[in-house]
Design an enzyme around this catalytic site. Structure first.
Site, short mmCIF file in Angstrom:
data_model
loop_
_atom_site.label_atom_id
_atom_site.label_comp_id
_atom_site.label_asym_id
_atom_site.label_seq_id
_atom_site.Cartn_x
_atom_site.Cartn_y
_atom_site.Cartn_z
N ASN A 10 0.86 -1.19 0.00
CA ASN A 10 0.00 0.00 0.00
C ASN A 10 0.90 1.23 0.00
O ASN A 10 1.51 1.55 1.00
CB ASN A 10 -0.89 -0.03 1.26
CG ASN A 10 -1.76 1.21 1.37
OD1 ASN A 10 -1.90 1.98 0.41
ND2 ASN A 10 -2.34 1.43 2.55
N LYS A 12 0.04 4.29 -0.30
CA LYS A 12 -0.65 5.47 0.26
C LYS A 12 -0.44 6.68 -0.66
O LYS A 12 -0.41 6.52 -1.87
CB LYS A 12 -0.18 5.73 1.68
CG LYS A 12 -0.19 4.47 2.54
CD LYS A 12 -0.06 4.74 3.98
CE LYS A 12 0.08 3.44 4.74
NZ LYS A 12 -0.04 3.60 6.16
N HIS A 95 -9.67 1.05 4.95
CA HIS A 95 -8.37 1.21 5.62
C HIS A 95 -8.58 2.13 6.82
O HIS A 95 -9.39 3.06 6.76
CB HIS A 95 -7.35 1.81 4.64
CG HIS A 95 -5.96 1.79 5.17
ND1 HIS A 95 -5.51 2.71 6.09
CD2 HIS A 95 -4.92 0.95 4.93
CE1 HIS A 95 -4.24 2.43 6.39
NE2 HIS A 95 -3.86 1.36 5.70
N GLU A 97 -6.99 4.54 7.91
CA GLU A 97 -6.81 5.96 7.61
C GLU A 97 -8.08 6.53 7.00
O GLU A 97 -8.43 7.69 7.21
CB GLU A 97 -5.59 6.16 6.70
CG GLU A 97 -4.30 5.98 7.48
CD GLU A 97 -3.12 5.50 6.66
OE1 GLU A 97 -3.16 5.56 5.42
OE2 GLU A 97 -2.12 5.06 7.28
N GLU A 167 -5.63 -5.38 10.35
CA GLU A 167 -4.64 -4.33 10.56
C GLU A 167 -4.95 -3.60 11.86
O GLU A 167 -5.75 -2.65 11.87
CB GLU A 167 -4.69 -3.32 9.41
CG GLU A 167 -4.36 -3.90 8.07
CD GLU A 167 -3.70 -2.86 7.17
OE1 GLU A 167 -2.55 -3.08 6.79
OE2 GLU A 167 -4.33 -1.84 6.90
N GLY A 173 2.06 1.93 10.76
CA GLY A 173 3.05 3.01 10.66
C GLY A 173 3.69 3.38 11.98
O GLY A 173 4.35 4.40 12.09
N SER A 213 3.20 -2.44 10.36
CA SER A 213 4.64 -2.39 10.59
C SER A 213 5.37 -3.67 10.20
O SER A 213 6.29 -4.12 10.89
CB SER A 213 4.93 -2.01 12.06
OG SER A 213 4.43 -0.71 12.33
#
Ligand code: PEP
Length: 253
Positions: A10, A12, A95, A97, A167, A173, A213
């Site tokens: 991904n 992003k 996701h 985010e 996730e 991250g 991560s």
């Protein structure tokens, strides 16, 4: 039932058209053509059309990072799943985010999963608990709710085309990651919930990947987890060399 290992990068909001094209060129040079692993990258929306002409889908496929659920109409700025059809094989949906920064609701996510399937794209449905929910011991309930809400109104046949990405939000991250040894419990919750909704056969067919991560250093530990079908990689996928190393670790043949 054998499920093919899936390694997804991904990107992003990173890599310009030029950078993305160079990256894919390198990746296709370095990756051996093997049938046991499916490799997918998710570049920014703007680059997808051009990259779709560059890629060799035997080596690497494309995913969109998002889509809108209506097929056309007055929705300024949105890109519908119907326009992605033919360009990408997968679309990432829900996701964290998008859930947390762009306030996507369960309803948005459910409609997007349905739009992807309607347009013959495979949805990668992201689910995962926040740090707070984890502290409260609510992981199981959060995952169950996200599965029920994300997959409402789809059929047992359609579930074959869905990928679930576990996730944990606290691991994305952050450099902090779920212990591979803790994933068995989570995989059980996910497959039990799918069994409950769609039956045992469907639960055995659906692929479940981990994201949060993942790096060259810890990838092998995840790839060794029984019942886990691959990885969704953010940061480490931005470097073609690191991503290639992770894909190589996934090859079993
Ligand atoms: C992600 O964005 O889906 C992700 C897993 O990111 P990272 O690997 O950087 O934690």
């Amino acid at each position: 039932m054998t499920r093919k290992t899936l390694i997804i990068g991904n990107w992003k909001m990173n890599l310009t058209m030029h950078e993305a094209s160079l990256y894919l060129h390198k990746l296709m040079e370095q990756l051996p053509v093997r049938r046991d692993v499916e490799v997918v990258v998710a570049p920014t929306m703007l680059t997808l059309q051009s990259l779709s002409l560059q890629i060799k889908r035997r080596i690497v496929k494309l995913a969109a990072q998002n889509c809108y659920w209506r097929d056309h109409g007055p929705y300024t700025g949105e890109v519908p799943a119907s326009h992605l059809h033919g360009m990408v094989d997968y679309v990432i949906i829900g996701h964290s985010e998008r859930r947390h920064i762009f306030m996507e609701s369960d309803k948005d996510i459910r409609f997007k999963v349905q739009a992807a399937l309607r347009n013959r794209l495979q949805p990668i449905l992201c689910i995962g608990e926040t740090a707070h929910e984890r502290t409260l011991g609510e992981t199981r309930e959060v995952l169950q709710d996200q599965i029920v809400n994300g997959l409402a109104n789809i059929t047992a046949e359609e579930i074959d085309h869905v990928v679930i990405a576990y996730e944990p939000v606290w691991a994305i991250g952050s450099g902090e990651y779920a212990q591979p040894s803790d994933l068995a419990k989570v995989l059980k919750v996910i497959r039990q919930q799918i069994t409950h909704l769609f039956g045992k056969e469907a639960a055995e067919a659906v692929r479940v990947v981990y994201g949060g991560s993942v790096s060259v250093d810890n990838a092998s530990d995840y790839l060794a987890v029984a019942g886990l079908d691959g990885l969704l990689i953010g940061g480490a996928s931005l470097d073609a060399y690191q991503f290639t190393e992770i894909v190589k670790k996934a090859h079993k043949e």
